[in-house]
Design a protein around this motif. Structure first.
Motif, PDB file in Angstrom:
ATOM      1  N   ILE A 190       0.846  -1.187   0.000  1.00 33.72           N
ATOM      2  CA  ILE A 190       0.000   0.000   0.000  1.00 33.72           C
ATOM      3  C   ILE A 190       0.879   1.233   0.000  1.00 33.72           C
ATOM      4  O   ILE A 190       1.535   1.541   0.966  1.00 33.72           O
ATOM      5  N   PRO A 191       0.956   1.886  -1.130  1.00 37.57           N
ATOM      6  CA  PRO A 191       1.793   3.077  -1.198  1.00 37.57           C
ATOM      7  C   PRO A 191       1.240   4.220  -0.363  1.00 37.57           C
ATOM      8  O   PRO A 191       0.034   4.403  -0.293  1.00 37.57           O
ATOM      9  N   GLU A 192       2.154   4.943   0.232  1.00 36.67           N
ATOM     10  CA  GLU A 192       1.780   6.106   1.036  1.00 36.67           C
ATOM     11  C   GLU A 192       0.845   7.022   0.238  1.00 36.67           C
ATOM     12  O   GLU A 192      -0.145   7.525   0.739  1.00 36.67           O
ATOM     13  N   ALA A 193       1.187   7.166  -1.051  1.00 37.95           N
ATOM     14  CA  ALA A 193       0.496   8.150  -1.870  1.00 37.95           C
ATOM     15  C   ALA A 193      -0.992   7.873  -2.035  1.00 37.95           C
ATOM     16  O   ALA A 193      -1.755   8.773  -2.326  1.00 37.95           O
ATOM     17  N   VAL A 194      -1.411   6.632  -1.882  1.00 39.53           N
ATOM     18  CA  VAL A 194      -2.826   6.360  -2.125  1.00 39.53           C
ATOM     19  C   VAL A 194      -3.574   6.020  -0.848  1.00 39.53           C
ATOM     20  O   VAL A 194      -4.722   5.626  -0.875  1.00 39.53           O
ATOM     21  N   ARG A 195      -2.914   6.142   0.295  1.00 41.62           N
ATOM     22  CA  ARG A 195      -3.581   5.716   1.520  1.00 41.62           C
ATOM     23  C   ARG A 195      -4.706   6.635   1.950  1.00 41.62           C
ATOM     24  O   ARG A 195      -5.740   6.207   2.378  1.00 41.62           O
ATOM     25  N   ASP A 196      -4.456   7.899   1.868  1.00 37.28           N
ATOM     26  CA  ASP A 196      -5.410   8.809   2.482  1.00 37.28           C
ATOM     27  C   ASP A 196      -5.863   9.903   1.541  1.00 37.28           C
ATOM     28  O   ASP A 196      -5.896  11.074   1.883  1.00 37.28           O
ATOM     29  N   SER A 222       6.179  -9.456  -3.291  1.00 36.96           N
ATOM     30  CA  SER A 222       5.265 -10.284  -2.495  1.00 36.96           C
ATOM     31  C   SER A 222       4.554 -11.246  -3.437  1.00 36.96           C
ATOM     32  O   SER A 222       4.122 -10.848  -4.523  1.00 36.96           O
ATOM     33  N   GLY A 223       4.466 -12.501  -3.027  1.00 39.61           N
ATOM     34  CA  GLY A 223       3.776 -13.501  -3.848  1.00 39.61           C
ATOM     35  C   GLY A 223       2.616 -14.097  -3.068  1.00 39.61           C
ATOM     36  O   GLY A 223       1.732 -13.367  -2.607  1.00 39.61           O
ATOM     37  N   PHE A 224       2.651 -15.407  -2.894  1.00 43.10           N
ATOM     38  CA  PHE A 224       1.599 -16.081  -2.129  1.00 43.10           C
ATOM     39  C   PHE A 224       1.547 -15.535  -0.701  1.00 43.10           C
ATOM     40  O   PHE A 224       2.585 -15.311  -0.074  1.00 43.10           O
ATOM     41  N   ARG A 225       0.327 -15.298  -0.216  1.00 48.50           N
ATOM     42  CA  ARG A 225       0.146 -14.903   1.185  1.00 48.50           C
ATOM     43  C   ARG A 225      -0.956 -15.756   1.799  1.00 48.50           C
ATOM     44  O   ARG A 225      -1.989 -15.991   1.152  1.00 48.50           O
ATOM     45  N   THR A 226      -0.764 -16.187   3.020  1.00 45.75           N
ATOM     46  CA  THR A 226      -1.801 -16.950   3.717  1.00 45.75           C
ATOM     47  C   THR A 226      -2.906 -15.996   4.191  1.00 45.75           C
ATOM     48  O   THR A 226      -2.707 -14.774   4.260  1.00 45.75           O
ATOM     49  N   VAL A 227      -4.030 -16.602   4.553  1.00 49.39           N
ATOM     50  CA  VAL A 227      -5.131 -15.801   5.102  1.00 49.39           C
ATOM     51  C   VAL A 227      -4.683 -15.154   6.416  1.00 49.39           C
ATOM     52  O   VAL A 227      -5.015 -14.002   6.708  1.00 49.39           O
ATOM     53  N   ALA A 228      -3.890 -15.888   7.197  1.00 51.04           N
ATOM     54  CA  ALA A 228      -3.412 -15.343   8.479  1.00 51.04           C
ATOM     55  C   ALA A 228      -2.515 -14.122   8.248  1.00 51.04           C
ATOM     56  O   ALA A 228      -2.595 -13.125   8.983  1.00 51.04           O
ATOM     57  N   GLN A 229      -1.665 -14.194   7.243  1.00 52.92           N
ATOM     58  CA  GLN A 229      -0.804 -13.038   6.943  1.00 52.92           C
ATOM     59  C   GLN A 229      -1.640 -11.842   6.491  1.00 52.92           C
ATOM     60  O   GLN A 229      -1.374 -10.698   6.873  1.00 52.92           O
ATOM     61  N   GLN A 230      -2.668 -12.120   5.695  1.00 54.45           N
ATOM     62  CA  GLN A 230      -3.525 -11.035   5.223  1.00 54.45           C
ATOM     63  C   GLN A 230      -4.324 -10.434   6.383  1.00 54.45           C
ATOM     64  O   GLN A 230      -4.629  -9.246   6.397  1.00 54.45           O
ATOM     65  N   GLN A 231      -4.647 -11.280   7.340  1.00 50.66           N
ATOM     66  CA  GLN A 231      -5.360 -10.823   8.538  1.00 50.66           C
ATOM     67  C   GLN A 231      -4.544  -9.729   9.231  1.00 50.66           C
ATOM     68  O   GLN A 231      -5.054  -8.690   9.626  1.00 50.66           O
ATOM     69  N   HIS A 232      -3.240  -9.992   9.338  1.00 53.31           N
ATOM     70  CA  HIS A 232      -2.347  -8.994   9.947  1.00 53.31           C
ATOM     71  C   HIS A 232      -2.298  -7.722   9.088  1.00 53.31           C
ATOM     72  O   HIS A 232      -2.432  -6.609   9.607  1.00 53.31           O
ATOM     73  N   LEU A 233      -2.124  -7.916   7.790  1.00 48.80           N
ATOM     74  CA  LEU A 233      -1.992  -6.754   6.905  1.00 48.80           C
ATOM     75  C   LEU A 233      -3.228  -5.880   6.932  1.00 48.80           C
ATOM     76  O   LEU A 233      -3.139  -4.660   6.912  1.00 48.80           O
ATOM     77  N   PHE A 234      -4.386  -6.518   6.967  1.00 47.23           N
ATOM     78  CA  PHE A 234      -5.612  -5.723   6.917  1.00 47.23           C
ATOM     79  C   PHE A 234      -5.924  -5.090   8.278  1.00 47.23           C
ATOM     80  O   PHE A 234      -6.028  -3.875   8.389  1.00 47.23           O
ATOM     81  N   PHE A 235      -6.018  -5.907   9.308  1.00 49.28           N
ATOM     82  CA  PHE A 235      -6.521  -5.394  10.592  1.00 49.28           C
ATOM     83  C   PHE A 235      -5.459  -4.681  11.425  1.00 49.28           C
ATOM     84  O   PHE A 235      -5.718  -3.613  11.976  1.00 49.28           O
ATOM     85  N   ASP A 236      -4.276  -5.282  11.530  1.00 45.37           N
ATOM     86  CA  ASP A 236      -3.273  -4.680  12.415  1.00 45.37           C
ATOM     87  C   ASP A 236      -2.749  -3.365  11.845  1.00 45.37           C
ATOM     88  O   ASP A 236      -2.598  -2.374  12.559  1.00 45.37           O
ATOM     89  N   GLN A 277      -7.097   3.759  10.319  1.00 43.52           N
ATOM     90  CA  GLN A 277      -7.930   3.847   9.103  1.00 43.52           C
ATOM     91  C   GLN A 277      -9.310   3.249   9.369  1.00 43.52           C
ATOM     92  O   GLN A 277      -9.441   2.300  10.135  1.00 43.52           O
ATOM     93  N   ASP A 278     -10.315   3.804   8.695  1.00 41.74           N
ATOM     94  CA  ASP A 278     -11.607   3.131   8.775  1.00 41.74           C
ATOM     95  C   ASP A 278     -11.646   2.008   7.744  1.00 41.74           C
ATOM     96  O   ASP A 278     -10.795   1.912   6.859  1.00 41.74           O
ATOM     97  N   THR A 279     -12.627   1.136   7.894  1.00 42.63           N
ATOM     98  CA  THR A 279     -12.627  -0.110   7.132  1.00 42.63           C
ATOM     99  C   THR A 279     -12.667   0.105   5.627  1.00 42.63           C
ATOM    100  O   THR A 279     -11.896  -0.514   4.883  1.00 42.63           O
ATOM    101  N   SER A 280     -13.536   0.980   5.170  1.00 47.24           N
ATOM    102  CA  SER A 280     -13.646   1.142   3.720  1.00 47.24           C
ATOM    103  C   SER A 280     -12.400   1.807   3.140  1.00 47.24           C
ATOM    104  O   SER A 280     -11.982   1.506   2.022  1.00 47.24           O
ATOM    105  N   LYS A 281     -11.780   2.683   3.900  1.00 48.52           N
ATOM    106  CA  LYS A 281     -10.534   3.306   3.460  1.00 48.52           C
ATOM    107  C   LYS A 281      -9.442   2.256   3.332  1.00 48.52           C
ATOM    108  O   LYS A 281      -8.685   2.206   2.359  1.00 48.52           O
ATOM    109  N   ARG A 282      -9.375   1.404   4.334  1.00 47.43           N
ATOM    110  CA  ARG A 282      -8.373   0.337   4.318  1.00 47.43           C
ATOM    111  C   ARG A 282      -8.582  -0.575   3.096  1.00 47.43           C
ATOM    112  O   ARG A 282      -7.635  -1.007   2.444  1.00 47.43           O
TER     113      ARG A 282
END
Ligand code: DAL
Ligand code: ZN
Length: 272
Positions: free
Chosen positions: A21-27, A145-159, A166-171
């Motif tokens: 997630i590039p800084e430029a498109v986060r917010d 980045s290639g294959f990612r597990t659901v657990a890894q994505q869990q960290h990337l999204f929520f943590d 960030q709010d959910t839709s922004k994330r």
């Protein structure tokens, strides 16, 4: 997990590497995409009213209600994409992200010497061919980045979402919720330019020799851009994120029952 070898250890990495997630498109501020949806909402409201009247009066409609588009894009008040996502009925999704199964470990092959990055066998083979041919042309493709597990994505999204407040839709504009990332499939890969690491996971990757080469040649190896500008899912533009669609399984993974229709097409198709 990624080329830096530590996507699971975000504290040691600069932020952009952590979650593609590039800084430029986060917010980004809210843009016209919000107003783009308004006429459609009015249209849906109008259609709903018409259907209700039709049912009450026993009128037969020439266009069945089931054909009406299901609007399931990222929250229209937050999306920064020029075309809001519009998915056809049956496309199981959250905030524009489609559901994907995690590839079994037995199907994965390393694409880096240290084995930290993996793709499904067919995708790995084609990626390596593509990278070798690019290098012959003087272009250095770097897998991030290639294959990612659901657990890894869990960290990337929520943590990361919590860290950034960030709010959910922004994330969701820049990161898929766990269970909904193309990276689970083992067919998706984030690619950087070895001569321009500062553009990694940034829209500025678009200006690199690597992107230019990929645009011209990736299809020869059955890779395609997943999230071009104005993509129907309403996800932010990701010039670095490519997916393999070179065999039946990968094609079905990305296209079967997941037809995506840009709003503009839907509007045209609803014209008598
Ligand atoms: N950045 C893409 C959408 C993902 O998280 O899979
Ligand atoms: Zn990606």
């Amino acid at each position: 997990l990624n080329n830096a070898g530590s996507e699971g250890q975000p504290a040691n990495l600069p932020e952009p590497i952590i979650d593609d997630i590039p800084e430029a498109v986060r917010d980004k501020p809210v843009t016209e995409s919000r107003s783009l949806l308004k006429p459609q909402m009015l249209l849906i409201g109008g259609l709903g009213g018409f259907v209700a009247i039709a049912v009450v009066t026993g009128l037969f409609l020439s266009r069945p209600q089931a054909e009406a588009p299901v609007v399931s894009s990222p929250d229209s008040s937050a999306t920064s994409s020029p075309i809001a996502g519009t998915l056809t009925p049956g496309a199981e999704n959250i905030l524009g992200h489609l559901v994907y199964e995690e590839a079994p470990a037995s199907e994965l092959k390393p694409i880096t010497n240290d084995g930290s990055l993996q793709l499904r066998k067919a995708a790995a083979q084609q990626y390596k061919r593509m990278s070798t041919d690019a290098r012959r042309a003087g272009v250095i493709l770097v897998p991030i980045s290639g294959f990612r597990t659901v657990a890894q994505q869990q960290h990337l999204f929520f943590d990361i979402k919590a860290q950034r407040g960030q709010d959910t839709s922004k994330r969701a504009e820049v990161s898929a919720p766990p269970g909904y990332s193309e990276h689970h499939t083992g067919y998706a890969i984030d690619i950087g330019d070895g001569r321009s690491p500062a553009t990694n996971l940034s829209p500025r990757f678009e200006q690199t020799a690597a992107f230019n080469w990929l645009e011209k040649n990736a299809a020869r190896y059955s890779f395609e851009l997943s999230f071009p500008e104005g993509n129907p899912q309403g996800i932010s533009y990701e010039p670095w994120h490519w997916r393999f669609v070179g065999d039946r399984h990968s094609l079905e993974t990305f296209y079967k029952a997941k037809n995506l229709t840009p709003e503009a097409e839907l509007e045209n198709s609803s014209t008598p």
